[in-house]
Design a protein around this motif. Sequence first.
Motif, short mmCIF file in Angstrom:
data_model
loop_
_atom_site.label_atom_id
_atom_site.label_comp_id
_atom_site.label_asym_id
_atom_site.label_seq_id
_atom_site.Cartn_x
_atom_site.Cartn_y
_atom_site.Cartn_z
N ALA A 154 0.83 -1.21 0.00
CA ALA A 154 0.00 0.00 0.00
C ALA A 154 0.86 1.25 0.00
O ALA A 154 0.62 2.20 -0.76
CB ALA A 154 -0.93 -0.01 1.21
N ASN A 155 1.88 1.25 0.85
CA ASN A 155 2.76 2.41 0.93
C ASN A 155 3.46 2.66 -0.40
O ASN A 155 3.56 3.81 -0.87
CB ASN A 155 3.79 2.21 2.04
CG ASN A 155 4.71 3.40 2.18
OD1 ASN A 155 4.31 4.45 2.67
ND2 ASN A 155 5.96 3.25 1.75
N LEU A 172 0.95 -0.21 11.59
CA LEU A 172 1.88 0.38 10.62
C LEU A 172 1.24 1.48 9.77
O LEU A 172 1.96 2.31 9.21
CB LEU A 172 2.43 -0.71 9.71
CG LEU A 172 3.42 -1.68 10.36
CD1 LEU A 172 3.69 -2.87 9.45
CD2 LEU A 172 4.72 -0.98 10.71
N THR A 173 -0.07 1.47 9.65
CA THR A 173 -0.75 2.48 8.82
C THR A 173 -1.57 3.46 9.65
O THR A 173 -2.31 4.28 9.10
CB THR A 173 -1.67 1.80 7.79
OG1 THR A 173 -2.68 1.05 8.49
CG2 THR A 173 -0.87 0.86 6.89
N ALA A 174 -1.43 3.40 10.96
CA ALA A 174 -2.22 4.27 11.84
C ALA A 174 -1.98 5.74 11.51
O ALA A 174 -0.85 6.17 11.29
CB ALA A 174 -1.87 4.00 13.30
N PHE A 190 -7.07 2.87 4.50
CA PHE A 190 -8.13 2.49 5.44
C PHE A 190 -8.01 1.00 5.72
O PHE A 190 -7.94 0.19 4.79
CB PHE A 190 -9.50 2.79 4.82
CG PHE A 190 -10.66 2.66 5.79
CD1 PHE A 190 -11.27 3.80 6.30
CD2 PHE A 190 -11.16 1.42 6.16
CE1 PHE A 190 -12.34 3.69 7.18
CE2 PHE A 190 -12.22 1.30 7.03
CZ PHE A 190 -12.82 2.44 7.56
N THR A 191 -7.98 0.63 6.99
CA THR A 191 -7.88 -0.78 7.37
C THR A 191 -9.19 -1.23 8.00
O THR A 191 -9.66 -0.64 8.97
CB THR A 191 -6.72 -1.01 8.35
OG1 THR A 191 -6.84 -0.12 9.47
CG2 THR A 191 -5.38 -0.76 7.67
N PHE A 192 -9.74 -2.30 7.44
CA PHE A 192 -10.98 -2.89 7.95
C PHE A 192 -10.68 -4.32 8.35
O PHE A 192 -10.27 -5.14 7.52
CB PHE A 192 -12.06 -2.85 6.88
CG PHE A 192 -13.30 -3.65 7.21
CD1 PHE A 192 -13.92 -3.54 8.45
CD2 PHE A 192 -13.86 -4.50 6.26
CE1 PHE A 192 -15.07 -4.28 8.75
CE2 PHE A 192 -15.01 -5.24 6.54
CZ PHE A 192 -15.60 -5.13 7.79
N ARG A 203 -5.71 -0.79 16.84
CA ARG A 203 -6.91 -0.09 16.41
C ARG A 203 -6.87 0.11 14.90
O ARG A 203 -6.10 0.93 14.38
CB ARG A 203 -7.04 1.26 17.12
CG ARG A 203 -8.29 2.05 16.71
CD ARG A 203 -8.43 3.33 17.49
NE ARG A 203 -8.66 3.09 18.90
CZ ARG A 203 -8.78 4.05 19.81
NH1 ARG A 203 -8.68 5.32 19.45
NH2 ARG A 203 -8.98 3.75 21.09
N SER A 204 -7.68 -0.64 14.19
CA SER A 204 -7.83 -0.45 12.76
C SER A 204 -8.71 0.77 12.50
O SER A 204 -9.32 1.33 13.42
CB SER A 204 -8.47 -1.68 12.12
OG SER A 204 -7.77 -2.86 12.46
#
Length: 310
Positions: free
Chosen positions: A141-142, A169-171, A177-179, A193-194
């Motif tokens: 993604a990055n 890592l993506t916070a 967006f992480t689901f 926390r996603s």
Amino acid sequence: MLHVVHHADYALQYGAQRPRRGSFRFDKYHLVMEELRASGLPITEHAPEPCPREWLEAVHCPTYVDQVFRAAVPREKERRIGFPVTPHVASRVRHTNGGTWLAAKLAMKHGYSANSAAGSHHALHDTGAGYCVFNDLAVAANRLIAERDTRRVLIVDLDVHQGDGTASLTAGREDIFTFSLHAQKNFPVRKARSSLDVALPDGLCDAGYMAALEEHLPSIFDHFAPDLVLYQAGVDPHVDDKLGRLALTDEGLARRDRFVVQQARSRRLPVASALGGGYGDDARAVGARHARSMLTMADENARHPPPSLV
């Protein structure tokens, strides 16, 4: 047509170094490809290049990346990962991470593509964990955003375990967006926390699972408006999975996978899947479960025009 990314390193054979404990089986990756090739359906295989070091260091701690590359990961980190990080493992995880990026690139052309490994959603900034060394979902993604291949990435994680590493890592990123839809009482004990977490009760069957997925996923698409979907398609929510706490049937997994692809492709969005979790004493049965998942998604993708024609 199923476009699948695969490399010989995926089916790493540990030999005498194979862990004596734990549920991780490297041999399932070879069996997945056997099942796909025996299916009689058209398949095109693509071999990934090893992920460049700088792509990994953009997400993971450079010191940890160096430890993996030198096969010098401290024992306490290897214990968190669940197996020794040998030179062969170091090569393998570079290819699996390159594989998820390649699957995303192929999905942009064909609508859907699968990486026949990876989905390593427990790997954290400075260590691996839970059979995950590097986090291919966050790395891909990055990199896709950095290369301007896409602006906004939705990571749909339907493994039975929460995607804690990906969330961590993506916070704070507004472009990812992480689901995570997972069993509430399963690993990891301490959840991250996603962007959105939906925790499910033990023993949930097909109907309850699909109700939760159908409640949340369409609204995520509508409100976040991603350009691309990375899908962690773990099959460990299956009722027979050794490490799962849910009770999905083969039909339930197929409904899940078809729904994810339908939601993305009906919005003209590409979907790249990563293999994710699946555990059991019968490695061939687990491999067949993964293969059916990919074939189901390819079948749903065939119902939609490729991105180049829309």
